[in-house]
Design a protein around this motif. Sequence first.
Motif, PDB file in Angstrom:
ATOM      1  N   ARG A  11       0.827  -1.213   0.000  1.00 26.06           N
ATOM      2  CA  ARG A  11       0.000   0.000   0.000  1.00 26.06           C
ATOM      3  C   ARG A  11       0.856   1.254   0.000  1.00 26.06           C
ATOM      4  O   ARG A  11       0.563   2.217  -0.711  1.00 26.06           O
ATOM      5  CB  ARG A  11      -0.935   0.012   1.215  1.00 26.06           C
ATOM      6  CG  ARG A  11      -2.187  -0.789   1.040  1.00 26.06           C
ATOM      7  CD  ARG A  11      -3.184  -0.476   2.142  1.00 26.06           C
ATOM      8  NE  ARG A  11      -2.523  -0.230   3.423  1.00 26.06           N
ATOM      9  CZ  ARG A  11      -2.701  -0.937   4.517  1.00 26.06           C
ATOM     10  NH1 ARG A  11      -3.519  -1.944   4.532  1.00 26.06           N
ATOM     11  NH2 ARG A  11      -2.049  -0.637   5.628  1.00 26.06           N
ATOM     12  N   ASP A  14       2.344   1.668  -3.440  1.00 30.77           N
ATOM     13  CA  ASP A  14       1.306   2.112  -4.377  1.00 30.77           C
ATOM     14  C   ASP A  14       1.020   3.599  -4.206  1.00 30.77           C
ATOM     15  O   ASP A  14       0.859   4.335  -5.188  1.00 30.77           O
ATOM     16  CB  ASP A  14       0.016   1.316  -4.194  1.00 30.77           C
ATOM     17  CG  ASP A  14       0.108  -0.109  -4.678  1.00 30.77           C
ATOM     18  OD1 ASP A  14       1.070  -0.440  -5.418  1.00 30.77           O
ATOM     19  OD2 ASP A  14      -0.775  -0.909  -4.310  1.00 30.77           O
ATOM     20  N   LEU A  15       0.980   4.045  -2.958  1.00 31.42           N
ATOM     21  CA  LEU A  15       0.734   5.457  -2.677  1.00 31.42           C
ATOM     22  C   LEU A  15       1.857   6.319  -3.242  1.00 31.42           C
ATOM     23  O   LEU A  15       1.609   7.337  -3.888  1.00 31.42           O
ATOM     24  CB  LEU A  15       0.605   5.677  -1.168  1.00 31.42           C
ATOM     25  CG  LEU A  15       0.395   7.114  -0.703  1.00 31.42           C
ATOM     26  CD1 LEU A  15      -0.929   7.655  -1.223  1.00 31.42           C
ATOM     27  CD2 LEU A  15       0.448   7.189   0.815  1.00 31.42           C
ATOM     28  N   GLU A  17       3.803   5.593  -5.702  1.00 32.12           N
ATOM     29  CA  GLU A  17       3.699   5.562  -7.168  1.00 32.12           C
ATOM     30  C   GLU A  17       2.606   6.502  -7.676  1.00 32.12           C
ATOM     31  O   GLU A  17       2.811   7.246  -8.640  1.00 32.12           O
ATOM     32  CB  GLU A  17       3.430   4.135  -7.625  1.00 32.12           C
ATOM     33  CG  GLU A  17       3.519   3.946  -9.110  1.00 32.12           C
ATOM     34  CD  GLU A  17       3.376   2.491  -9.521  1.00 32.12           C
ATOM     35  OE1 GLU A  17       3.573   2.215 -10.705  1.00 32.12           O
ATOM     36  OE2 GLU A  17       3.085   1.632  -8.669  1.00 32.12           O
ATOM     37  N   ARG A  18       1.445   6.499  -7.014  1.00 30.59           N
ATOM     38  CA  ARG A  18       0.353   7.393  -7.437  1.00 30.59           C
ATOM     39  C   ARG A  18       0.741   8.860  -7.258  1.00 30.59           C
ATOM     40  O   ARG A  18       0.492   9.691  -8.132  1.00 30.59           O
ATOM     41  CB  ARG A  18      -0.924   7.086  -6.661  1.00 30.59           C
ATOM     42  CG  ARG A  18      -1.628   5.832  -7.123  1.00 30.59           C
ATOM     43  CD  ARG A  18      -3.032   5.717  -6.548  1.00 30.59           C
ATOM     44  NE  ARG A  18      -3.127   5.958  -5.117  1.00 30.59           N
ATOM     45  CZ  ARG A  18      -2.967   5.032  -4.171  1.00 30.59           C
ATOM     46  NH1 ARG A  18      -2.693   3.792  -4.507  1.00 30.59           N
ATOM     47  NH2 ARG A  18      -3.103   5.340  -2.903  1.00 30.59           N
ATOM     48  N   PHE A  19       1.321   9.193  -6.099  1.00 28.83           N
ATOM     49  CA  PHE A  19       1.761  10.566  -5.868  1.00 28.83           C
ATOM     50  C   PHE A  19       2.782  10.989  -6.910  1.00 28.83           C
ATOM     51  O   PHE A  19       2.708  12.084  -7.464  1.00 28.83           O
ATOM     52  CB  PHE A  19       2.383  10.721  -4.477  1.00 28.83           C
ATOM     53  CG  PHE A  19       1.413  11.069  -3.384  1.00 28.83           C
ATOM     54  CD1 PHE A  19       0.457  12.048  -3.553  1.00 28.83           C
ATOM     55  CD2 PHE A  19       1.491  10.413  -2.168  1.00 28.83           C
ATOM     56  CE1 PHE A  19      -0.418  12.375  -2.539  1.00 28.83           C
ATOM     57  CE2 PHE A  19       0.616  10.729  -1.144  1.00 28.83           C
ATOM     58  CZ  PHE A  19      -0.334  11.709  -1.325  1.00 28.83           C
ATOM     59  N   ALA A  21       3.302   9.870  -9.963  1.00 31.02           N
ATOM     60  CA  ALA A  21       2.680  10.051 -11.278  1.00 31.02           C
ATOM     61  C   ALA A  21       1.862  11.339 -11.324  1.00 31.02           C
ATOM     62  O   ALA A  21       1.928  12.098 -12.303  1.00 31.02           O
ATOM     63  CB  ALA A  21       1.798   8.852 -11.617  1.00 31.02           C
ATOM     64  N   SER A  22       1.125  11.605 -10.265  1.00 28.34           N
ATOM     65  CA  SER A  22       0.303  12.815 -10.211  1.00 28.34           C
ATOM     66  C   SER A  22       1.162  14.075 -10.246  1.00 28.34           C
ATOM     67  O   SER A  22       0.897  15.004 -11.021  1.00 28.34           O
ATOM     68  CB  SER A  22      -0.544  12.797  -8.942  1.00 28.34           C
ATOM     69  OG  SER A  22      -1.209  14.024  -8.768  1.00 28.34           O
TER      70      SER A  22
END
Length: 88
Positions: A11, A14-15, A17-19, A21-22
């Motif tokens: 988790r 994943d967090l 990675e999302r941050f 990319a954003s």
Amino acid sequence: MSPLQREHLRRDLDLIERFSASYDRRFREIIGRLNAPAGCNEATAAECLRLCIEATHMLLSTQAEVSTTLRELLRQQPGLPMDCARAA
């Protein structure tokens, strides 16, 4: 590593990675605006500053989360000196 620890680490990753990319998209957009013929105006400069502050905060927050997760993993390892696993 227990299944619960694996899930927690997954988790966290994943967090991150999302941050990443954003913020990559947001930085690319503002860099494009800064490089445009109109260049930098007051609104763009303010947005750029805010984005940098947000990104720095995000980096520090995710580092803290990963650090906590890794510290928990270290505490689980038998024979590991406790000073390696203590809180900063």
